[in-house]
Design a protein around this motif. Structure first.
Motif, PDB file in Angstrom:
ATOM      1  N   GLU A   1      -4.760 -22.701   1.944  1.00 26.02           N
ATOM      2  CA  GLU A   1      -4.335 -22.344   3.303  1.00 26.02           C
ATOM      3  C   GLU A   1      -4.509 -23.527   4.244  1.00 26.02           C
ATOM      4  OE1 GLU A   1      -4.697 -21.338   7.439  1.00 26.02           O
ATOM      5  OE2 GLU A   1      -6.380 -21.954   6.200  1.00 26.02           O
TER       6      GLU A   1
ATOM      7  N   GLU B   1      -3.662 -10.464  16.656  1.00 20.54           N
ATOM      8  CA  GLU B   1      -2.784 -10.803  15.534  1.00 20.54           C
ATOM      9  C   GLU B   1      -3.314 -11.977  14.720  1.00 20.54           C
ATOM     10  OE1 GLU B   1       0.280 -10.873  12.814  1.00 20.54           O
ATOM     11  OE2 GLU B   1      -0.155  -9.293  14.272  1.00 20.54           O
TER      12      GLU B   1
ATOM     13  N   ALA C   1      -6.444 -13.218  14.886  1.00 27.14           N
ATOM     14  CA  ALA C   1      -7.894 -13.074  14.676  1.00 27.14           C
ATOM     15  C   ALA C   1      -8.664 -14.278  15.217  1.00 27.14           C
ATOM     16  CB  ALA C   1      -8.209 -12.827  13.205  1.00 27.14           C
TER      17      ALA C   1
ATOM     18  N   LEU D   1      -1.581 -10.334  -0.879  1.00 24.53           N
ATOM     19  CA  LEU D   1      -2.104 -10.781   0.409  1.00 24.53           C
ATOM     20  C   LEU D   1      -1.968  -9.684   1.460  1.00 24.53           C
ATOM     21  CD1 LEU D   1      -0.906 -14.497   0.547  1.00 24.53           C
ATOM     22  CD2 LEU D   1      -3.236 -13.645   0.217  1.00 24.53           C
ATOM     23  N   GLY D   2      -0.883  -8.907   1.417  1.00 25.70           N
ATOM     24  CA  GLY D   2      -0.723  -7.789   2.335  1.00 25.70           C
ATOM     25  C   GLY D   2      -1.833  -6.755   2.158  1.00 25.70           C
TER      26      GLY D   2
ATOM     27  N   ARG E   1      -5.135  -8.356   3.468  1.00 21.70           N
ATOM     28  CA  ARG E   1      -5.155  -8.416   4.934  1.00 21.70           C
ATOM     29  C   ARG E   1      -5.375  -7.029   5.526  1.00 21.70           C
ATOM     30  NH1 ARG E   1      -0.637 -11.083   8.996  1.00 21.70           N
ATOM     31  NH2 ARG E   1      -1.678 -10.453  10.901  1.00 21.70           N
ATOM     32  N   LYS E   2      -4.689  -6.021   4.999  1.00 15.59           N
ATOM     33  CA  LYS E   2      -4.840  -4.659   5.493  1.00 15.59           C
ATOM     34  C   LYS E   2      -6.276  -4.165   5.286  1.00 15.59           C
ATOM     35  CE  LYS E   2      -2.727  -0.043   5.140  1.00 15.59           C
ATOM     36  NZ  LYS E   2      -3.809   0.539   5.855  1.00 15.59           N
TER      37      LYS E   2
ATOM     38  N   GLN F   1      -8.424  -5.765   7.973  1.00 12.90           N
ATOM     39  CA  GLN F   1      -8.033  -5.248   9.297  1.00 12.90           C
ATOM     40  C   GLN F   1      -8.454  -3.800   9.468  1.00 12.90           C
ATOM     41  OE1 GLN F   1      -3.786  -6.258   9.285  1.00 12.90           O
ATOM     42  NE2 GLN F   1      -4.169  -7.702  10.940  1.00 12.90           N
TER      43      GLN F   1
ATOM     44  N   THR G   1     -13.224  -9.782  12.833  1.00  9.74           N
ATOM     45  CA  THR G   1     -12.595  -9.830  14.152  1.00  9.74           C
ATOM     46  C   THR G   1     -13.503 -10.591  15.099  1.00  9.74           C
ATOM     47  OG1 THR G   1     -11.560  -7.698  13.738  1.00  9.74           O
ATOM     48  CG2 THR G   1     -11.665  -8.422  16.029  1.00  9.74           C
TER      49      THR G   1
END
Length: 150
Positions: A15, A57, A59, A133-134, A137-138, A141, A147
């Motif tokens: 990344e 969005e 973070a 990755l989705g 990430r979820k 979150q 956060t």
């Protein structure tokens, strides 16, 4: 057994390098950083974006986001207008110059993503990565983990 520390290291190092290589191209060809491009892209995606929305969005703490938006505004790429639903906040919008810059920089950004993200993977590999990755990430979150405060 999968070495989770190595997976973490690979994810973070990839990344970071991807962010840097995209930033190098955006800076050389358009005079902006990766974070400025991302802010412009996100602000340009909605009519009612606020600094708090942007902070949530990506973070990152609200103060850092606000300073970044101040720089975009000073460059003439973003404007603020009063939020009719909450007088303590402003709504962000791209200016004509900001929209033009975003439109010009998007092909550069997407070409970098193709080179360093899509091309090394097969179609199914990229699809699996996107899905994975989705999910990850979820998960963070939904748990409200990672956060920033302040």
């Amino acid at each position: 057994m999968t070495d989770l520390a190595q997976v973490f290291a690979d994810l973070v190092r990839y990344e970071t390098r991807l962010y840097n290589v995209l930033g190098d191209r955006l800076r050389a060809e358009h005079g902006i950083t990766t974070s400025q491009y991302e802010f412009l892209r996100l602000i340009g995606s909605r009519d009612d974006y606020r600094v708090n929305d942007l902070a949530h969005e990506v973070a990152v703490a609200v103060g850092a986001i606000s300073k970044g938006v101040d720089r975009l505004e000073a460059a003439g790429w973003v404007s603020r207008r009063p939020n009719p639903a909450n007088r303590r906040s402003s709504l962000l919008a791209l200016t004509e110059a900001g929209r033009r810059l975003l439109d010009e920089a998007t092909p550069t950004f997407e070409a970098g993503l193709r080179t360093w993200l899509a091309d090394p993977l097969t179609g199914p590999g990229l699809d699996r990565l996107a899905e994975t990755l989705g999910v990850l990430r979820k998960t963070v979150q939904d748990a409200r983990a990672g956060t920033p405060t302040g």
